[in-house]
Design a protein around this motif. Sequence first.
Motif, PDB file in Angstrom:
ATOM      1  N   VAL A 101       0.843  -1.203   0.000  1.00 53.57           N
ATOM      2  CA  VAL A 101       0.000   0.000   0.000  1.00 53.57           C
ATOM      3  C   VAL A 101       0.879   1.255   0.000  1.00 53.57           C
ATOM      4  O   VAL A 101       0.590   2.225  -0.712  1.00 53.57           O
ATOM      5  CB  VAL A 101      -0.974   0.017   1.208  1.00 53.57           C
ATOM      6  N   SER A 136       0.723   4.177  -2.733  1.00 48.61           N
ATOM      7  CA  SER A 136       0.478   5.546  -2.276  1.00 48.61           C
ATOM      8  C   SER A 136       1.576   6.493  -2.767  1.00 48.61           C
ATOM      9  O   SER A 136       1.297   7.592  -3.266  1.00 48.61           O
ATOM     10  CB  SER A 136       0.406   5.547  -0.744  1.00 48.61           C
ATOM     11  N   TRP A 152      -7.531   0.127  -2.047  1.00 46.59           N
ATOM     12  CA  TRP A 152      -6.575  -0.333  -1.025  1.00 46.59           C
ATOM     13  C   TRP A 152      -7.078  -0.034   0.387  1.00 46.59           C
ATOM     14  O   TRP A 152      -6.841  -0.811   1.320  1.00 46.59           O
ATOM     15  CB  TRP A 152      -5.190   0.273  -1.265  1.00 46.59           C
ATOM     16  N   ALA A 189      -6.861   4.939   4.645  1.00 43.45           N
ATOM     17  CA  ALA A 189      -5.830   3.927   4.339  1.00 43.45           C
ATOM     18  C   ALA A 189      -4.644   4.066   5.311  1.00 43.45           C
ATOM     19  O   ALA A 189      -4.198   3.083   5.921  1.00 43.45           O
ATOM     20  CB  ALA A 189      -5.360   4.072   2.899  1.00 43.45           C
TER      21      ALA A 189
END
Length: 375
Positions: free
Chosen positions: A175, A179, A276, A317
């Motif tokens: 992730v 990102s 995500w 997230a």
Amino acid sequence: MADKPNAGAGLRGQSAGSTALCTVGKTGSGLTYRGFDIKELAEKAKFEEVAYLLLKGKLPNQVELDAYIGKLKGLRGLPAALKTVLEQIPASAHPMDVMRTGASMLGNLETEESFEEQQDVSDRLLAVLPSIICYWYRYSHDGVRIETETDDESVGAHFLHLLRGDAPSELHARVMNVSLILYAEHEFNASTFTARVCASTLSDMHSCVTGAIGSLRGPLHGGANEAAMDMIENWTSPEEAEREIMGMLERKEKIMGFGHAIYRESDPRNAIIKGWSKKLAEDVDDTVLYPVSERVEEVMWREKKLFCNADFFHASAYHFMDIPTKLFTPIFVCSRVTGWCAHVFEQRANNRIIRPSADYIGPEKSQWVPIEERD
Ligand SMILES: CC(=O)SCCNC(=O)CCNC(=O)[C@H](O)C(C)(C)COP(=O)(O)OP(=O)(O)OC[C@H]1O[C@@H](n2cnc3c(N)ncnc32)[C@H](O)[C@@H]1OP(=O)(O)O
Ligand SMILES: O=C([O-])CC(=O)C(=O)O
């Protein structure tokens, strides 16, 4: 979203230069880096590959990528004088101010002596910014002096490792990778434009990046991910979120993480980070924050035709990965430094000092009054 006239405020819709780095909001593909669609990059690339693409101008082959990752790994250490400065900054400071000071102090210790050093200076900044923020955070909050030279393969895993003291799970490293790719570059946004204005005076890289950090800090730009988190964490159900959002809209308050200066219908980064965030929500058995975020998205579209920008689902997230809210925007810096530096290279390669004009709206002629006679 309603279309406003292009001329005037905020330089909206006016071209302020050219770039080969990025397209934003072009029909058919919402966001590309050097012609590569963001969806494909987020699915297939490593962040370091994207950094190479932006900074060196092409995708690396395997040998080049391995060498680049190795180079970045070797540049994670902090000079003693920088550690001393970071140790003076109180825990109550905003981490974006720490980033700004860190970048500026590095410029005193490792000055860019000539533009021939620009690639190395940029690689150093990319490698060391996570160390700067995490060293300060762990020292000021936990009283520990961490070792910043980890062996993690990626910038994202390095950041999480420094923050927590352990190497992250595969999911969290993945992730972070996505990102950082999503945040890496976005044409002439406010912070990048700041960097280019600074570069146009033939200033040094650290000044350009330090200025850009200051611009990214504001809640209308990078600071929106933290502001969105501060908002949604107050709500314990989608129904409460809907009621509160309706009230905010009635009071004409801005909802952070929504709207965009260029995109009109959607921000292509949102669907990716939202996916995500959902996966992470399942991972931590969340039954509140993700449904609250989804409801806010629905209400904003239904009521205002406003869509989530890159920042909104980044909030949940990052939260699901246990990252403290005040470190959200510094992560943005750790990524966007690639875009900033690449834009500085472009500006330097074809430079003219950026100096627009203004429409004067002050008094025609003012009368001088001696100080003792003034009101
Ligand atoms: C990674 C990033 O930096 S993405 C941007 C992050 N920033 C945010 O999320 C902050 C919230 N959003 C905003 O403030 C704005 O949408 C910005 C700063 C991103 C863009 O600003 P602008 O280009 O001036 O917006 P735009 O002209 O399209 O606004 C159209 C209308 O929608 C309204 N609007 C835009 N965004 C929002 C919002 N988030 N909440 C409520 N109303 C909004 C504006 O007030 C404007 O209304 P008006 O015509 O009555 O004045
Ligand atoms: O382009 C903008 O104005 C803001 C933005 O989304 C970014 O910088 O990522």
